[in-house]
Design an enzyme around this catalytic site. Structure first.
Site, short mmCIF file in Angstrom:
data_model
loop_
_atom_site.label_atom_id
_atom_site.label_comp_id
_atom_site.label_asym_id
_atom_site.label_seq_id
_atom_site.Cartn_x
_atom_site.Cartn_y
_atom_site.Cartn_z
CG ASP A 6 2.37 -5.56 8.95
OD1 ASP A 6 3.07 -5.71 7.93
OD2 ASP A 6 1.13 -5.61 8.93
CG ASN A 9 0.58 -0.04 0.81
OD1 ASN A 9 1.56 -0.51 0.26
ND2 ASN A 9 -0.60 -0.62 0.78
CE1 TYR A 84 -0.96 -19.27 -3.39
CE2 TYR A 84 1.20 -18.27 -3.64
CZ TYR A 84 -0.18 -18.19 -3.74
OH TYR A 84 -0.76 -17.02 -4.19
N GLY A 91 2.44 -13.07 -0.57
CA GLY A 91 2.52 -11.87 0.26
C GLY A 91 2.82 -12.19 1.71
CG ASP A 93 -0.36 -9.11 3.43
OD1 ASP A 93 0.20 -9.87 2.60
OD2 ASP A 93 -1.16 -8.22 3.08
CG ASP A 114 -5.78 -9.26 5.56
OD1 ASP A 114 -6.33 -8.16 5.72
OD2 ASP A 114 -4.57 -9.46 5.82
CB THR A 174 -25.80 7.96 -9.37
OG1 THR A 174 -26.67 8.15 -10.48
CG2 THR A 174 -24.48 7.39 -9.86
#
Length: 248
Positions: A6, A9, A84, A91, A93, A114, A174
């Protein structure tokens, strides 16, 4: 052995299988080291998958060494149905994780969550059909968006936030208000979607995977099944399916 590869990125992941049995896995592999690792333990068959990288160069290198290789694409046969509208945009994955769910829990409804760059919620019915689901901004993306699209909100250190045992609902600064918004907001989102899916589609197994899953799995109240290797398991099942088709 078979190898499921796999390409993410930034890094690659590899799992070695003997049939359906996971033997070992390696994570966060730099791409420049991938070929050497595979050459050291050359598989018989391999499957390559990526949502962002070109898999062709690795496929060619493996084939030159006699490995039988398939690349996960919208046209590759898979052992589940796809209900689909745009399967060509699905994708890799998401599809592999859905197949992995059928490996772990055959003949059961599954909701696959995921938690990666984006969070995906995908419904796989008991008859092994992928029906699609939800794509939502991920953990880091939410912090990044608040910083990017406003002038005064800081960029939160995600690693520092993940090291906290708990984040109070009422932030007193904040910084802590942003942490509460992202973390408690995500928990509420996940819990809410699980309830909605069960109300509309019936009881199901909830499987949690992805890079941010470990941070959230102990914080979720509903019953979930943590499956860190779900995508790799799904890739291996797709590989075995295509090997059997080839040999039929």
């Amino acid at each position: 052995m078979n190898a499921a590869i796999d390409l993410g990125n930034t890094f690659a992941k590899i799992a070695w299988f003997e049939n359906e049995q996971l033997v070992k896995a390696q994570y966060k592999i730099p791409f420049e080291e991938l070929t050497a690792i595979l050459s050291d333990e050359l598989p018989t068959h391999a499957i390559l998958s990526s949502t962002s990288q070109d898999t062709q160069v690795y496929a060619d290198l493996l084939r030159q060494q006699g490995v039988w290789v398939v690349q996960l694409s919208p046209t590759l046969p898979v052992p589940i149905g796809k209900d689909y509208d745009t399967p060509q945009t699905l994708g890799a994955d998401r599809l592999a994780a859905a197949v992995g769910a059928t490996v772990l829990f055959p003949n059961e409804n599954c909701l696959v969550i995921d938690m990666g760059t984006c969070i995906t919620y995908d419904w796989v019915s008991a008859d092994a059909v992928f029906h699609g689901g939800i794509i939502s901004p991920g953990f880091r993306m939410r912090f990044q968006a608040m910083h990017t699209f406003t002038k005064r909100l800081p960029l939160i250190d995600v690693v520092e936030t993940q090291n906290k045992v708990s984040v109070p609902l009422v932030g007193k600064s904040t910084h802590t208000a942003m942490e509460s918004g992202v973390i408690n907001g995500l928990l509420a989102e996940v819990e809410g979607f699980m309830e909605q899916y069960r109300n509309e589609y019936g009881e199901c197994r909830v499987l949690l995977c992805g890079g941010d899953a470990p941070f959230f799995e102990n914080r979720l109240k509903n019953r979930i099944f943590a499956a860190p290797n779900l995508v790799l398991m799904g890739l291996n099942r797709i590989l075995l399916y295509n090997v059997n088709v080839q040999n039929a």
